[in-house]
Design a protein around this motif. Structure first.
Motif, PDB file in Angstrom:
ATOM      1  N   GLU A 237    -120.998  62.329  -6.476  1.00 44.92           N
ATOM      2  CA  GLU A 237    -122.433  62.250  -6.522  1.00 44.92           C
ATOM      3  C   GLU A 237    -122.883  62.257  -5.211  1.00 44.92           C
ATOM      4  OE1 GLU A 237    -125.889  60.424  -9.017  1.00 44.92           O
ATOM      5  OE2 GLU A 237    -124.415  59.047  -8.119  1.00 44.92           O
ATOM      6  N   ASN A 238    -122.050  61.553  -4.071  1.00 46.16           N
ATOM      7  CA  ASN A 238    -122.610  61.463  -2.704  1.00 46.16           C
ATOM      8  C   ASN A 238    -121.939  62.394  -1.786  1.00 46.16           C
ATOM      9  OD1 ASN A 238    -122.308  59.620   0.114  1.00 46.16           O
ATOM     10  ND2 ASN A 238    -124.467  59.486  -1.092  1.00 46.16           N
ATOM     11  N   GLY A 239    -120.891  63.122  -2.065  1.00 44.64           N
ATOM     12  CA  GLY A 239    -120.380  64.308  -1.283  1.00 44.64           C
ATOM     13  C   GLY A 239    -119.302  63.813  -0.408  1.00 44.64           C
ATOM     14  N   LYS A 240    -119.131  62.598  -0.144  1.00 45.64           N
ATOM     15  CA  LYS A 240    -118.109  62.098   0.950  1.00 45.64           C
ATOM     16  C   LYS A 240    -116.736  62.744   0.225  1.00 45.64           C
ATOM     17  CE  LYS A 240    -120.340  57.958   2.557  1.00 45.64           C
ATOM     18  NZ  LYS A 240    -121.353  58.058   1.858  1.00 45.64           N
ATOM     19  N   ILE A 241    -116.136  62.879   1.780  1.00 46.40           N
ATOM     20  CA  ILE A 241    -114.539  63.330   1.446  1.00 46.40           C
ATOM     21  C   ILE A 241    -113.868  62.128   1.092  1.00 46.40           C
ATOM     22  CG2 ILE A 241    -114.708  65.232   2.910  1.00 46.40           C
ATOM     23  CD1 ILE A 241    -113.368  63.731   5.209  1.00 46.40           C
ATOM     24  N   GLN A 242    -112.877  62.137   0.468  1.00 43.59           N
ATOM     25  CA  GLN A 242    -112.005  61.068  -0.029  1.00 43.59           C
ATOM     26  C   GLN A 242    -111.775  60.055   1.134  1.00 43.59           C
ATOM     27  OE1 GLN A 242    -108.930  61.719  -3.019  1.00 43.59           O
ATOM     28  NE2 GLN A 242    -109.773  63.824  -3.170  1.00 43.59           N
TER      29      GLN A 242
ATOM     30  N   ALA B  43    -115.052  58.161   1.557  1.00 43.54           N
ATOM     31  CA  ALA B  43    -115.258  57.335   0.243  1.00 43.54           C
ATOM     32  C   ALA B  43    -114.405  56.081   0.333  1.00 43.54           C
ATOM     33  CB  ALA B  43    -115.034  58.123  -0.914  1.00 43.54           C
ATOM     34  N   SER B  44    -113.097  56.193   0.605  1.00 44.19           N
ATOM     35  CA  SER B  44    -112.247  54.882   0.635  1.00 44.19           C
ATOM     36  C   SER B  44    -112.678  54.003   1.761  1.00 44.19           C
ATOM     37  CB  SER B  44    -110.868  55.520   0.841  1.00 44.19           C
ATOM     38  OG  SER B  44    -110.453  56.551  -0.087  1.00 44.19           O
ATOM     39  N   PHE B  45    -113.184  54.529   2.828  1.00 43.27           N
ATOM     40  CA  PHE B  45    -113.486  53.694   3.766  1.00 43.27           C
ATOM     41  C   PHE B  45    -114.679  52.821   3.357  1.00 43.27           C
ATOM     42  CE2 PHE B  45    -116.503  53.289   7.377  1.00 43.27           C
ATOM     43  CZ  PHE B  45    -115.952  52.432   8.180  1.00 43.27           C
TER      44      PHE B  45
ATOM     45  N   ILE C 150    -114.419  55.054  -5.695  1.00 41.42           N
ATOM     46  CA  ILE C 150    -114.172  56.340  -4.730  1.00 41.42           C
ATOM     47  C   ILE C 150    -114.654  57.688  -5.446  1.00 41.42           C
ATOM     48  CG2 ILE C 150    -112.413  57.523  -3.675  1.00 41.42           C
ATOM     49  CD1 ILE C 150    -111.055  54.832  -3.376  1.00 41.42           C
ATOM     50  N   LYS C 151    -114.078  57.590  -6.643  1.00 37.87           N
ATOM     51  CA  LYS C 151    -114.524  59.151  -7.425  1.00 37.87           C
ATOM     52  C   LYS C 151    -115.886  59.216  -7.463  1.00 37.87           C
ATOM     53  CE  LYS C 151    -113.016  61.223 -11.699  1.00 37.87           C
ATOM     54  NZ  LYS C 151    -112.447  61.316 -12.894  1.00 37.87           N
ATOM     55  N   ILE C 152    -116.554  58.334  -8.027  1.00 42.02           N
ATOM     56  CA  ILE C 152    -118.118  58.615  -8.172  1.00 42.02           C
ATOM     57  C   ILE C 152    -118.587  58.863  -6.762  1.00 42.02           C
ATOM     58  CG2 ILE C 152    -118.756  56.289  -8.319  1.00 42.02           C
ATOM     59  CD1 ILE C 152    -120.027  59.161 -10.221  1.00 42.02           C
TER      60      ILE C 152
END
Length: 491
Positions: free
Chosen positions: A97-102, A105-107, A91-93
């Motif tokens: 690097e991808n710009g997704k909100i958390q 990213a979790s999804f 999730i962190k990377i």
């Protein structure tokens, strides 16, 4: 956790044949929310791609991978466990690097383990067929792996789109070469570390390299040693892959562009529909193959829809993943911000009516990044490029209709056919219309419902083949028929 802190000490290597492989060409990785350098990566290319082909072929010949389905199932289960153990790092990377909100990213990360476990189950339960073709003759139909599979992954959802092709390829018994774009190099390195720590995984079964120029990807597609290519990306690139693969009659699976229509009827419950439709525009900053780029609204509800949808899009909070109140993150880079803004300017010049202009963020701290606020346009000319061409950004157009026939015609007026949604309280109407929509996936009173157990793919110029579900194996296997005459054995 401050996700925007630079990590310039990170250097991403390629993972080929169970070894970390460098390169003479070193490039930088950035955080699109801040444009800070977060690390460097070794650019792969033709040489790295060829080394991966050699390693993958060796793994298929020299190990039990092809013939030991229990091994394959065990590896897929172990990979699922590893993705869950490394959830926080992934999730962190992805945010960095991808710009997704958390939340996004979790999804994405949470889709991976179920997919791997689903295909571990497929490995254990998939069986061929036996036919008594005529008296005294028995035919056995068996699935066999195609061979080395080239998986070409885009940058917009690099983790799940890797797993979405990787899981069925491994289940089928293929060895896999994953080509990742430079914009996702740090993500690729994180995935490679997970693969490297799976002790039961034979070396060379999974290979990963980063290739920003595309030369390595072209080598995979052109090589006669790679009989199957699974590609997710633009329709233009998909066409080029099909042409390059044709001389060798390769098996190609293509999930390409989309221009998803959302048909909103007069009886739609807007309180339920509007939040979902907002997400369909803003998820991944509109950089999603099924982004809800076209809303097609019945006249009786059109003015109310326009007003309420505009209010929602105006108040979308754009920001980095480090701000938990952010509702939409940045685009992947400033070049894509400029591309989308030019498309909007062209649409306005062509006669589109501006409802919400949105556009690049040019003030305050966010101006350092690649942020683009949602844009909402109403159009009457269905031939405009903003209606016909994939924007790949948070831009949505509105068209009006009066009859069901008009709604279906507007929805189908596209070269694309990936996803579509229908909004109505009338179930019989929804079921009457859904089969008439020329799309591989049609959602009724929802959007973007994707899962490992349901087939995903497009119609028309949105692609070939299916991923997820049992049909995903079709791209990576061929049926071998073995016919025997048992009577002769007793002669």
């Amino acid at each position: 956790m401050n996700i925007d802190t630079p990590h310039t000490s990170r250097h991403a290597l390629n993972w080929v044949g169970g070894e970390w492989v460098g390169s003479d060409t070193i490039r930088g990785s950035i955080n699109p929310a801040t444009y800070e350098v977060i690390g460097t990566y070794a650019e792969g290319g033709v040489e790295t791609a060829e080394a991966a082909i050699v390693a993958a072929k060796r793994a298929m010949r020299a190990t039990d991978w092809v013939h030991d389905r229990k091994l394959r199932a065990r590896v897929l289960d172990n990979l699922a466990d590893a993705f869950e153990r490394n959830r926080g790092e992934l999730i962190k990377i992805l945010c960095t690097e991808n710009g997704k909100i958390q939340r996004e990213a979790s999804f994405e990360v949470d889709l991976c383990a179920p997919s791997l476990r689903y295909f571990a189950g497929i490995v254990r339960t998939d069986a061929g067929r036996v036919v008594d073709s005529k008296p005294g003759r028995i035919a056995l139909m068996m699935r066999q792996p195609m061979g080395v599979a080239g998986v070409i992954v885009p940058w917009n959802s690099p983790i799940i789109l890797t797993v979405r092709s990787l899981a069925p390829a491994l289940a089928a018994g293929c060895a896999v070469i994953i080509k990742v774009p430079g914009k996702s190099a740090q993500i690729a390195a994180t995935l490679s570390k997970i693969f490297a720590n799976i002790t039961d995984l034979p070396r060379g079964v999974i290979n990963v390299f980063t290739d920003e120029t595309g030369d390595g990807a072209k080598h995979l597609v052109a090589s006669p040693e790679v009989p199957v290519i699974s590609f997710t990306g633009s329709t233009a690139t998909g066409k080029a892959i099909a042409l390059s693969a044709a001389p060798h009659f390769k098996r190609i699976g293509l999930e390409l562009g989309g221009k998803t229509p959302s048909i909103i009827f007069n009886d739609t419950d807007l309180d339920l529909a509007l939040p979902v439709l907002q997400t369909s525009v803003t998820m991944f900053a509109g950089q999603f193959c099924v982004t809800g780029q076209r809303v097609i609204v019945q006249e009786g509800i059109a003015d109310e829809f326009r007003k309420r949808f505009a209010e929602r899009l105006r108040t979308v909070q754009v920001g980095p993943a480090s701000d938990l109140s952010s509702e939409m993150g940045p685009m992947i880079d400033r070049e894509n911000v400029e591309r989308v803004d030019k498309a909007v300017e062209r649409a306005i010049a062509d006669g589109a009516e501006v409802i919400v202009r949105g556009g690049p963020v040019t003030e305050g701290p966010l101006s350092k990044g690649a942020f683009f606020r949602p844009t909402f346009l109403e159009v009457t000319d269905p031939t405009m490029p903003v209606v016909q061409e994939e924007t790949f950004g948070p831009v949505v157009t509105m068209q009006r209709f009066t009859t069901e026939q008009q709604a279906v015609a507007l929805a189908n007026d596209s070269i694309y056919g990936l996803g579509a949604s229908i909004w109505t309280r009338d179930l019989s109407k929804a079921l009457r219309i859904a089969p008439r929509i020329e799309a591989g996936m049609v959602w009724i009173n929802e959007w973007g419902a994707l899962g490992e157990d349901t087939e995903e793919g497009g119609a028309k110029q949105s692609g070939l083949g299916r991923l997820n579900g049992v049909a995903a194996l079709d791209d990576f296997t061929e049926i071998r028929t073995i016919t025997l005459n048992p009577g002769l054995m007793n002669a």
